[in-house]
Design an enzyme around this catalytic site. Structure first.
Site, PDB file in Angstrom:
ATOM      1  N   HIS A 216       0.836  -1.192   0.000  1.00  0.00           N
ATOM      2  CA  HIS A 216       0.000   0.000   0.000  1.00  0.00           C
ATOM      3  C   HIS A 216       0.876   1.250   0.000  1.00  0.00           C
ATOM      4  O   HIS A 216       1.928   1.285   0.645  1.00  0.00           O
ATOM      5  CB  HIS A 216      -0.910   0.016   1.226  1.00  0.00           C
TER       6      HIS A 216
ATOM      7  N   GLU B  47      -1.583  -0.610   8.400  1.00  0.00           N
ATOM      8  CA  GLU B  47      -2.529  -1.557   8.975  1.00  0.00           C
ATOM      9  C   GLU B  47      -1.849  -2.461   9.993  1.00  0.00           C
ATOM     10  O   GLU B  47      -0.618  -2.516  10.073  1.00  0.00           O
ATOM     11  CB  GLU B  47      -3.172  -2.405   7.875  1.00  0.00           C
TER      12      GLU B  47
ATOM     13  N   HIS C  70       3.504  -7.672   1.278  1.00  0.00           N
ATOM     14  CA  HIS C  70       2.899  -8.591   2.241  1.00  0.00           C
ATOM     15  C   HIS C  70       1.781  -9.394   1.605  1.00  0.00           C
ATOM     16  O   HIS C  70       1.276  -9.057   0.526  1.00  0.00           O
ATOM     17  CB  HIS C  70       2.352  -7.819   3.448  1.00  0.00           C
TER      18      HIS C  70
ATOM     19  N   ARG D  32      -1.439  -4.588  -6.232  1.00  0.00           N
ATOM     20  CA  ARG D  32      -1.212  -6.036  -6.353  1.00  0.00           C
ATOM     21  C   ARG D  32      -0.067  -6.258  -7.339  1.00  0.00           C
ATOM     22  O   ARG D  32      -0.104  -5.770  -8.468  1.00  0.00           O
ATOM     23  CB  ARG D  32      -2.496  -6.700  -6.854  1.00  0.00           C
TER      24      ARG D  32
END
Length: 320
Positions: A101, A118, A176, A196
């Site tokens: 991200h 996150e 990740h 992605r």
């Protein structure tokens, strides 16, 4: 300003499974539900109140009506009328795509969005389940690009075996993926921006390869090997145990087997409780909400105190 609960926003994914239903008790008929968004103000996916006198109203309506009472003065000053975090449960029956991200600056410039920092709390993991977090060594930009072209990216990644209670902090830029067999609670900035970069050459239900975002990702990746993601935290009974304290959210672990009372008069923020084990009731003097494993409640910032009653529960407490 009673404790607010919301209708789950359920998301279908080719990697989703049945644990949201079978382990967390969500009302789901599908065999491929991957996410339950518990508290969300993402445009197009805004949470709807499921309890009390505000039932049927949206989280955004309540914020627009009285932002300081719901979010807190300092949160309102910082974020305006945008609710700053997104709360989810995620069930990965299959491996998720390899992704990352962007940070706030890049996300703002490209998508007019927040970045996406996150954290994950593992609630259930099949034997041998693992996560991908970061690289296994420092990697150069050109080396990473070549690995994507040669289909060898997996050789550069760091794999982490997991079990219940393991907690991970995923800062922006860190490559990740959630591995097959993992059920987790996720706390993140309000953002749905994901780059992605690898998806195991899988095809969607229409037979199409899923879109990759390699060109966007290359400038967003942190190529350094960093061991900064595994969160160590105390689990003391009937105390507030700090897990994560970052600029975007603060998360504590409550391991309770008796009543806990907290004075919130100096807490200028909303509080969210995610039940990750057991049962509890949460009261703030204006109402009470019941929680079981897999359920979530939002305590408005106007709450001056909270009482949690339980004979056995583990909760994640989230604030700003």
């Amino acid at each position: 300003m009673y404790p607010l609960q919301f209708e789950p926003i359920l998301k279908e994914h080719l990697w989703g499974g049945t644990k949201l239903r079978d382990v967390l008790g969500k009302n789901i008929k599908s065999e491929t539900t991957g996410e339950s968004w518990e508290v969300s103000a993402v445009e197009g996916d805004i949470s709807i109140v499921s309890n009390g006198s505000e039932k049927g109203r949206s989280l955004q309506d309540l914020i627009n009506e009285n932002p300081e009472a719901l979010m807190g003065k300092q949160v309102h000053e910082r974020f305006g009328y945008e609710f700053p975090i997104l709360i989810k449960f995620i069930d990965a029956k299959l491996d998720l795509s390899i992704q990352l991200h962007p940070n706030d600056e890049l996300a703002k410039a490209r998508h007019n969005s927040f970045g996406k920092t996150e954290m994950w709390y593992v609630m259930d993991a099949d034997p041998g389940a693992q996560l991908i977090v970061g690289f296994n060594r420092d990697v150069g930009r050109e080396e990473c690009i070549k690995s994507l072209e040669d289909n060898t990216l997996l050789e550069l990644l760091n794999y982490e075996p997991v079990s219940e209670g393991n907690t991970f902090f995923i800062n922006t830029g860190k490559i990740h993926a959630i591995g097959a067999g993992v059920l987790l609670a996720e706390i993140q900035q309000t953002s749905d921006v994901t780059y992605r970069v690898y998806d195991f050459n899988r095809r969607d239900k229409n037979g199409q390869l899923r879109e990759l975002h390699t060109d966007l990702a290359i400038d967003a990746i942190d190529y350094r090997k960093k061991d900064d993601f595994k969160v160590s935290y105390p689990t003391n009974k009937n105390e507030v145990n700090q897990m994560v304290d970052c600029p975007y959210f603060k998360t504590n672990f409550l391991n309770l087997d008796q009543e806990l009372h907290q004075d919130l008069s100096e807490r200028d923020t909303f509080t969210i409780y995610m039940c990750v084990s057991g049962k509890a009731t949460v009261s703030n003097g204006h109402g009470t909400a019941s929680l079981e494993k897999g359920q979530t409640v939002l305590l408005p910032a106007a709450s001056r105190s909270v009482q949690i009653d339980t004979t056995g529960a583990k909760l994640l407490e989230v604030t700003i």
